[in-house]
Design a protein around this motif. Sequence first.
Motif, mmCIF file in Angstrom:
data_model
loop_
_atom_site.group_PDB
_atom_site.id
_atom_site.type_symbol
_atom_site.label_atom_id
_atom_site.label_comp_id
_atom_site.label_asym_id
_atom_site.label_seq_id
_atom_site.Cartn_x
_atom_site.Cartn_y
_atom_site.Cartn_z
ATOM 1 N N PHE A 24 0.848 -1.198 0.000
ATOM 2 C CA PHE A 24 0.000 0.000 0.000
ATOM 3 C C PHE A 24 0.874 1.234 0.000
ATOM 4 C CE2 PHE A 24 -3.377 -2.716 1.806
ATOM 5 C CZ PHE A 24 -4.388 -2.362 0.932
ATOM 6 N N SER A 118 -11.486 12.240 1.820
ATOM 7 C CA SER A 118 -11.002 10.934 2.298
ATOM 8 C C SER A 118 -11.278 10.768 3.789
ATOM 9 C CB SER A 118 -9.501 10.814 2.060
ATOM 10 O OG SER A 118 -9.185 11.207 0.764
ATOM 11 N N ALA A 122 -13.855 8.156 5.434
ATOM 12 C CA ALA A 122 -13.391 7.183 6.435
ATOM 13 C C ALA A 122 -14.281 7.218 7.664
ATOM 14 C CB ALA A 122 -11.949 7.484 6.816
ATOM 15 N N LYS B 6 -11.296 13.649 -5.005
ATOM 16 C CA LYS B 6 -10.745 12.324 -5.284
ATOM 17 C C LYS B 6 -10.312 11.689 -3.967
ATOM 18 C CE LYS B 6 -6.960 10.260 -7.526
ATOM 19 N NZ LYS B 6 -5.659 10.824 -7.286
ATOM 20 N N PRO B 7 -10.984 10.588 -3.568
ATOM 21 C CA PRO B 7 -10.620 9.984 -2.295
ATOM 22 C C PRO B 7 -9.228 9.357 -2.354
ATOM 23 C CG PRO B 7 -12.701 9.121 -3.135
ATOM 24 C CD PRO B 7 -12.076 9.888 -4.240
ATOM 25 N N GLU B 8 -8.496 9.538 -1.323
ATOM 26 C CA GLU B 8 -7.143 8.974 -1.231
ATOM 27 C C GLU B 8 -7.191 7.788 -0.267
ATOM 28 O OE1 GLU B 8 -4.037 9.612 -2.608
ATOM 29 O OE2 GLU B 8 -3.630 7.814 -1.402
ATOM 30 N N LEU B 9 -6.996 6.598 -0.819
ATOM 31 C CA LEU B 9 -7.167 5.376 -0.027
ATOM 32 C C LEU B 9 -6.265 5.351 1.197
ATOM 33 C CD1 LEU B 9 -9.186 3.186 -0.810
ATOM 34 C CD2 LEU B 9 -7.236 1.721 -1.405
ATOM 35 N N GLY B 10 -5.041 5.849 1.018
ATOM 36 C CA GLY B 10 -4.090 5.850 2.126
ATOM 37 C C GLY B 10 -4.594 6.675 3.302
ATOM 38 N N ILE B 12 -7.730 7.436 3.942
ATOM 39 C CA ILE B 12 -8.878 6.745 4.534
ATOM 40 C C ILE B 12 -8.380 5.719 5.553
ATOM 41 C CG2 ILE B 12 -10.747 5.119 4.049
ATOM 42 C CD1 ILE B 12 -11.254 6.567 1.451
ATOM 43 N N PHE B 13 -7.358 4.996 5.151
ATOM 44 C CA PHE B 13 -6.787 3.992 6.056
ATOM 45 C C PHE B 13 -6.288 4.651 7.338
ATOM 46 C CE2 PHE B 13 -2.799 2.078 7.539
ATOM 47 C CZ PHE B 13 -3.297 0.882 8.017
#
Lengths: 254, 171
Positions: A24, A118, A122, B6-10, B12-13
């Motif tokens: 990742f 984001s 989340a 634009k969502p940033e997956l990192g 979100i994590f």
Amino acid sequence: MELKEILEHHIIDHVYRWFSLLGFNLPISKHLLMMLITAFVLAVVFPLIIGSRSLFLRPFKSMIEIILLFIRDEIVIPNLGEKNKGYTPYFSTLFFFILIMNLLGFIPFASTATGNISVTLALSLTSFILMNFAGIKHQGLVKYFSHMVPSGVPVWLYPIMFPIEIIGLFTKSFALAIRLFANMIAGHIVILVFISFIFIFGSINLYLGLFVTAPVSVLLVLFISFLELFVAFLQAYVFAFLTAIFTGAAMNPH
Amino acid sequence: MEALIKPELGLIFWTVLIFVILVFILAKTVWKPLLSAVEAREEKIKADIEAAKKARDEAQIVKNEIEERLKKLSGEISEKISLASREAALEREKIIEKASAQAQLMLENAKKEIQSQQLEVSRQLEKKVLEIALLASEKALGSVIDKEINAQLSDVLAKEIASGRIKKVNG
């Protein structure tokens, strides 16, 4: 400089560097930093305030206590019921996490992490998981899904209603994310636009920009800032409240 | 501008991770002590209110009891007073009656005394009159009648006077 560049500079996250974990790509960014500051305030400063016997810190402790009681008595108990007040710690964490991230945006050189899609996605993801978890835990897996369609609906509507309700689950959470994100970002954009007005009018006529637009814009920015302060509290409350409503609805179907 | 939505997956994590860790840490370090303190205080306030209510109820009961006793007591007192006044009136009447009876008796005695004295006086008067009459008659008759006849005669005369016939003789 275009307005787009200014907006991007002030609102969009700055990634300092990337680092890779198990394939990742994880960013180390400004919003992450803000989130860590928030976490520090909550996990280190709050216990110090709570545990301190100092007379100076007592008002802060009372403020936290009042908000906590409000969350318990006005958000958790009316929606989840008296016997589920064990969820209070979750909702108070949610509220204070969002609130402090919202408020950090007022500090110069800091930024609003909740103005990032984001982050809000989340948070809504955690709310989505909580809703379904609580619903399945309190009703059982089969009952949870069979009660998803409200009672009293004719049987022939079930094939339509069931997918709608399933989609509703996702849209509810998605709306939570968009609501918080848009609210936090809107104020910032308006403030940036007002400040840009000074330079736009200044480039037409220096004195017009300096003596007419500047005072008006600064006053308006001040007004919007107070509005944003209010919105910071309001949106934290709204997010926690709506999550509580959805969770309560999932727990106790009508 | 698409970077804005634009969502940033990192990220979100990171957010989920930080939030979930925070929920668990804060539940133990902040909310639990605060909530338990608040609940203890609420419990105490509830207990205090309960105790105050109980004390008030008890005081009410005691007050009612005292009032009842006072009422009873005042009733008793007034009863006793009326009884005493009744008795006093009875006693007074008795005393008056006794006194009047005594007075009556004394009056009667006095009357009797007067009567007896009157009788005595009249008897003495009679005797005197008789003696005078005798003397007069002796003088009138001279010494014709001897002493024996004289005694007989005076006896007869005395009897006659006693029976009230003297008035006829004299008159």
